[in-house]
Design a protein around this motif. Structure first.
Motif, PDB file in Angstrom:
ATOM      1  N   TRP A  86       0.874  -1.163   0.000  1.00 38.32           N
ATOM      2  CA  TRP A  86       0.000   0.000   0.000  1.00 38.32           C
ATOM      3  C   TRP A  86       0.915   1.218   0.000  1.00 38.32           C
ATOM      4  O   TRP A  86       1.796   1.334   0.862  1.00 38.32           O
ATOM      5  CB  TRP A  86      -0.889   0.020   1.245  1.00 38.32           C
ATOM      6  CG  TRP A  86      -1.953  -1.033   1.254  1.00 38.32           C
ATOM      7  CD1 TRP A  86      -2.079  -2.080   0.400  1.00 38.32           C
ATOM      8  CD2 TRP A  86      -3.033  -1.131   2.179  1.00 38.32           C
ATOM      9  NE1 TRP A  86      -3.172  -2.840   0.718  1.00 38.32           N
ATOM     10  CE2 TRP A  86      -3.788  -2.278   1.812  1.00 38.32           C
ATOM     11  CE3 TRP A  86      -3.452  -0.383   3.260  1.00 38.32           C
ATOM     12  CZ2 TRP A  86      -4.925  -2.684   2.510  1.00 38.32           C
ATOM     13  CZ3 TRP A  86      -4.579  -0.778   3.960  1.00 38.32           C
ATOM     14  CH2 TRP A  86      -5.314  -1.917   3.588  1.00 38.32           C
ATOM     15  N   HIS A  98      -6.692   3.545  -0.503  1.00 41.38           N
ATOM     16  CA  HIS A  98      -6.134   2.198  -0.618  1.00 41.38           C
ATOM     17  C   HIS A  98      -5.404   2.088  -1.967  1.00 41.38           C
ATOM     18  O   HIS A  98      -5.950   1.575  -2.940  1.00 41.38           O
ATOM     19  CB  HIS A  98      -7.261   1.171  -0.504  1.00 41.38           C
ATOM     20  CG  HIS A  98      -6.790  -0.244  -0.460  1.00 41.38           C
ATOM     21  ND1 HIS A  98      -7.644  -1.322  -0.470  1.00 41.38           N
ATOM     22  CD2 HIS A  98      -5.545  -0.783  -0.403  1.00 41.38           C
ATOM     23  CE1 HIS A  98      -6.942  -2.448  -0.429  1.00 41.38           C
ATOM     24  NE2 HIS A  98      -5.677  -2.142  -0.397  1.00 41.38           N
ATOM     25  N   GLU A 100      -3.162   0.156  -3.676  1.00 37.89           N
ATOM     26  CA  GLU A 100      -2.494  -1.154  -3.633  1.00 37.89           C
ATOM     27  C   GLU A 100      -1.790  -1.433  -4.952  1.00 37.89           C
ATOM     28  O   GLU A 100      -2.362  -1.266  -6.030  1.00 37.89           O
ATOM     29  CB  GLU A 100      -3.509  -2.257  -3.354  1.00 37.89           C
ATOM     30  CG  GLU A 100      -2.874  -3.631  -3.167  1.00 37.89           C
ATOM     31  CD  GLU A 100      -3.900  -4.700  -2.829  1.00 37.89           C
ATOM     32  OE1 GLU A 100      -3.493  -5.782  -2.384  1.00 37.89           O
ATOM     33  OE2 GLU A 100      -5.098  -4.445  -3.020  1.00 37.89           O
ATOM     34  N   THR A 160       2.186   3.827   3.803  1.00 39.03           N
ATOM     35  CA  THR A 160       1.090   4.735   4.183  1.00 39.03           C
ATOM     36  C   THR A 160       1.493   5.698   5.295  1.00 39.03           C
ATOM     37  O   THR A 160       0.827   6.722   5.486  1.00 39.03           O
ATOM     38  CB  THR A 160      -0.129   3.918   4.629  1.00 39.03           C
ATOM     39  OG1 THR A 160       0.253   3.013   5.684  1.00 39.03           O
ATOM     40  CG2 THR A 160      -0.691   3.111   3.455  1.00 39.03           C
TER      41      THR A 160
END
Length: 351
Positions: A86, A98, A100, A160
């Protein structure tokens, strides 16, 4: 009707199987060998030793006659969309999105071994180890999704939390390598420098200048000469890996199975139709004799018999078409690039 249903199913599965095999991987699968390497973690567990091992292994394999390029990766292409990170972007507002992406650790010559196309910037240098600033190469899908209309080179990404060790500068963009199954969509992907995150478990891609079969036997011996405790597994060609991928194998098996039943059903249908018509003719022998005696031409008699056979066939086809679409809808998850009511398939089978 049964033959119609099975023939439509076999034709749809056959078309799906063909179209899956035609999906582009964006790298050259011919003359490529792959294998999995696992070295003892107790011996090569720290970064310095695992990096030294990977470099020695690359040199040893590349010295084998017929080998033109060698690369290491944490996950082989055409495997699965997974092993993800992430990410977020330095200097951009972040609200917990999100983001990803497929994450792969690769060595500098990996893209050369794949013959993947470099679109912007550069790939990794062998000198870019943990002592150097962290860098990453991204694929076209990631660039288009998160950097539309701009050059991503020089931009920085991280986890993140943007922890210091996670921040990497984008140095290049490569064409979309198909990391997941052939029929799956291409995900954004970030390639990290293997030399900055070395490991003792990795996959090897070997580009050969001659047939793979002539090079295959020499690879395990060369690696075991380096250390007999290194485990070599899943040694095969990339062509075989693609051909025997679970999704391809499933479609190939289903096509052969349904196709076999369809051939038997078609044969039984032809024999059955012949039997019905022959029995009908035998019961009408006297009637046909009278018609001929009264001047009926052979063609008229043929038309009389064939009209009856044609009506039976058309009735079976009509019922079979409706049932075929219904059955094909039930197996639509096995279909790829084709609808259950594909007109050319339905018309072709009916004819």
């Amino acid at each position: 009707t049964t033959a119609m249903i099975l023939l439509v199913g076999a034709a749809l599965l056959g078309k799906s199987f063909y179209r899956v095999l035609q999906v582009g991987t964006n790298f050259e699968t011919q003359r490529m060998i792959t294998m999995r390497i696992s070295a003892p973690r107790l011996v090569y567990g720290d970064d310095e030793k695992s990096l030294a091992l990977s470099r020695q292994l690359l040199e040893r394999v590349k010295s084998i006659p017929g080998v033109s390029a060698v690369g290491l990766t944490s996950t082989l292409p055409v495997t699965f969309n997974g092993n993800t990170d992430w990410i977020r972007f330095v200097g951009r507002e972040y609200n917990g999105e999100h983001n990803e992406v497929n994450q792969r650790d690769v060595t500098p010559e990996y893209f050369t071994a794949l013959q993947a196309k470099l679109l912007r910037g550069r790939t990794f240098l062998d000198s870019e180890d943990k002592s150097k600033p962290r860098v990453t190469v991204i694929n076209k899908t990631l660039a288009n999704k998160y950097f539309p209309g701009e050059d991503p080179n020089g931009k920085r990404i991280g986890d993140t939390q943007l922890t210091q060790d996670s921040i990497k500068e984008i140095i290049g963009v490569v064409d979309d390598i198909r990391e997941g199954p052939l029929e799956a969509e291409i995900w954004p992907a970030a390639y990290y420098a293997f030399n900055q995150e070395p490991d003792v478990d990795f996959s090897v891609v070997v580009r050969t200048a001659q047939s793979e079969e002539s090079v295959l036997p020499a690879l395990p011996d060369a690696i075991n000469e380096l250390d007999p405790n290194i485990n070599v597994s899943n040694l095969t060609t990339m062509t075989e890996r693609v051909r025997n991928a679970p999704q391809v194998y499933l479609r190939r098996s289903a096509t052969w199975l349904v196709g076999g039943f369809a051939a038997v059903a078609l044969l039984l249908g032809v024999v059955g139709l012949y039997g019905v018509v022959a029995y009908s003719v035998s019961q009408r022998t006297r009637e046909i004799g009278v018609r001929i005696a009264l001047g009926a031409q052979r063609s008229m008699v043929y038309s009389l018999v064939l009209r009856e056979a044609g009506m039976l066939a058309l009735l079976g086809i009509a019922i079979g078409l409706g049932c075929s679409v219904a059955v094909a809808t039930l197996i639509r998850k096995l279909l790829f690039g084709i609808s259950p009511w594909d007109a050319t398939t339905l018309i072709g089978v009916a004819i």
